[in-house]
Write a protein that holds these residues in place. Structure first.
Motif, PDB file in Angstrom:
ATOM      1  N   UNK A  53       0.855  -1.180   0.000  1.00 26.45           N
ATOM      2  CA  UNK A  53       0.000   0.000   0.000  1.00 26.45           C
ATOM      3  C   UNK A  53       0.895   1.236   0.000  1.00 26.45           C
ATOM      4  N   UNK A  54       0.678   2.115  -0.975  1.00 32.87           N
ATOM      5  CA  UNK A  54       1.438   3.361  -1.070  1.00 32.87           C
ATOM      6  C   UNK A  54       0.750   4.442  -0.239  1.00 32.87           C
ATOM      7  N   UNK A  55       1.533   5.178   0.539  1.00 28.75           N
ATOM      8  CA  UNK A  55       0.993   6.244   1.388  1.00 28.75           C
ATOM      9  C   UNK A  55       1.775   7.521   1.122  1.00 28.75           C
ATOM     10  N   UNK A  56       1.056   8.635   0.982  1.00 27.62           N
ATOM     11  CA  UNK A  56       1.722   9.909   0.713  1.00 27.62           C
ATOM     12  C   UNK A  56       0.780  11.048   1.083  1.00 27.62           C
ATOM     13  N   UNK A  57       1.329  12.278   1.089  1.00 27.61           N
ATOM     14  CA  UNK A  57       0.575  13.486   1.414  1.00 27.61           C
ATOM     15  C   UNK A  57       0.749  14.487   0.279  1.00 27.61           C
ATOM     16  N   UNK A  81       0.298  17.691   8.415  1.00 28.88           N
ATOM     17  CA  UNK A  81       0.976  16.433   8.103  1.00 28.88           C
ATOM     18  C   UNK A  81       1.910  16.033   9.254  1.00 28.88           C
ATOM     19  N   UNK A  82       1.475  16.294  10.473  1.00 31.18           N
ATOM     20  CA  UNK A  82       2.278  15.935  11.628  1.00 31.18           C
ATOM     21  C   UNK A  82       2.165  14.444  11.919  1.00 31.18           C
ATOM     22  N   UNK A 120       9.457  11.384   4.837  1.00 35.56           N
ATOM     23  CA  UNK A 120       8.972  12.515   5.618  1.00 35.56           C
ATOM     24  C   UNK A 120       9.049  12.259   7.109  1.00 35.56           C
ATOM     25  N   UNK A 121       9.171  13.338   7.877  1.00 33.24           N
ATOM     26  CA  UNK A 121       9.341  13.197   9.328  1.00 33.24           C
ATOM     27  C   UNK A 121       8.157  12.491   9.980  1.00 33.24           C
ATOM     28  N   UNK A 122       6.941  12.710   9.460  1.00 33.11           N
ATOM     29  CA  UNK A 122       5.773  12.069  10.051  1.00 33.11           C
ATOM     30  C   UNK A 122       5.810  10.554   9.881  1.00 33.11           C
ATOM     31  N   UNK A 134      13.914   5.569  -1.606  1.00 35.64           N
ATOM     32  CA  UNK A 134      15.247   6.144  -1.564  1.00 35.64           C
ATOM     33  C   UNK A 134      15.124   7.662  -1.556  1.00 35.64           C
ATOM     34  N   UNK A 135      15.952   8.367  -0.821  1.00 32.72           N
ATOM     35  CA  UNK A 135      15.855   9.833  -0.794  1.00 32.72           C
ATOM     36  C   UNK A 135      15.941  10.442  -2.190  1.00 32.72           C
TER      37      UNK A 135
END
Length: 329
Positions: free
Chosen positions: A138-142, A207-208, A238-240, A259-260
């Protein structure tokens, strides 16, 4: 290859040829019997005499000689530009003074990979991720989405009015001690199943880490209700997503990170956000932010249950999820 209205199949040609060659039928009688021209009967009879049953198969219609074919030197120049610069037919044609359709034929003839299959910096063919079953990944993003001011934004009112709105928001934000405009942003959190492309998405305030963790708990519950057991989750760095709160929300689910500086790895959800922007967020002119938000759930339902997806053969994502309730509504 025989077309659908061809009077003779390979077996029919063999029968016709044997009637003429082995049984001694006249060509005209054989042509009448098999409903073809006399010249056709003569052609298949001569092929049978020369090659036997093997001569009844279809032959390539490619000419033996092509005097107008693109010279080999020009083809090498086209291939050289494509390999070194990774340009499309239009740019290569403009550089070499050749029509783009000719460039396209040369690239197709030598089976060079399409540009959308290549990684532009390295020129290597992109290795695409495939999941065999729902929940395997499952891909997760904001996605950050600007809010629409009351009365409409610059797309509706013009850039001059939109700039005045922006300046007013900035001055108001400074008076209130905020660096960003008061109007602010929506943070669109999305979880998308790699196999079915079924998506769960919410418009949230930030996005915390706690917001991302809470979103995943709701997304995982929604997938479970849909009959999908999530086994792996892919996010960026991401930090969250690197927080303990998000790790606790995942529990036993395996967490993978891209990868970054490599958003292509999370490309399925990135492409979903692009589709969302084209078909919902900026599909028409909205008079208020509330009006656009009200249509979000409707659009998301249409995407999951009714909108055809090109990666799924024109079928909606719900068709790939066994026994998913609501897919026929």
């Amino acid at each position: 290859m025989s077309h659908r209205n061809a009077p003779l199949s390979e077996l029919g040609r063999l029968r016709l040829a044997r009637c003429v060659v082995e049984d001694g039928w006249p060509l005209r009688r054989a042509a009448e019997r098999f409903q073809v021209a006399v010249s056709t009967a003569a052609r298949w009879a001569s092929r049978y005499r020369a090659f036997g049953e093997a001569g009844m198969a279809d032959r390539s219609s490619r000419p033996h000689h092509s005097p107008n074919r693109t010279p080999t030197r020009t083809e090498r120049r086209i291939i050289g530009v494509r390999v070194t610069r990774r340009w499309g037919p239009a740019r290569i044609g403009y550089l070499l003074g050749i029509h783009p359709s000719t460039v396209h034929r040369v690239l197709t003839r030598y089976r060079l990979a399409k540009l959308r299959w290549l990684d532009r910096p390295t020129g290597r063919v992109v290795r695409r991720m495939h999941s065999e079953h729902c929940g395997d990944l499952v891909h997760v993003d904001v996605k950050k989405l600007g809010k629409i001011p009351a009365g409409g934004g610059w797309r509706m009112l013009g850039r001059s009015v939109g700039q005045r709105h922006s300046q007013a928001d900035k001055s108001s934000g400074k008076r209130n001690g905020y660096r960003n405009p008061v109007r602010g942003y929506h943070f669109l959190h999305t979880a998308l199943d790699a196999h079915s492309r079924l998506a769960y998405s919410e418009l949230l305030a930030d996005e915390r880490k706690d917001t991302a963790a809470g979103f995943w708990l709701r997304a995982n519950a929604w997938f479970a209700e849909s009959g999908i057991t999530v086994r792996k989750v892919l996010t960026d760095n991401g930090s969250c997503y690197r927080s303990h709160a998000f790790a606790d929300a995942l529990g036993h689910i395996e967490h993978r990170r891209t990868r970054p500086y490599r958003p292509q790895t999370n490309g399925k959800v990135e492409r979903f956000h692009r589709t969302l922007a084209d078909e919902w967020a900026y599909a028409r002119l909205y008079r208020s932010d509330a009006e656009r938000c009200q249509e979000f759930t409707t659009w998301l339902h249409t995407y999951n249950f009714h909108r055809g997806h090109t990666a799924l053969g024109g079928q909606p994502p719900a068709t790939r999820v066994p026994n998913l309730s609501g897919q026929y509504t």
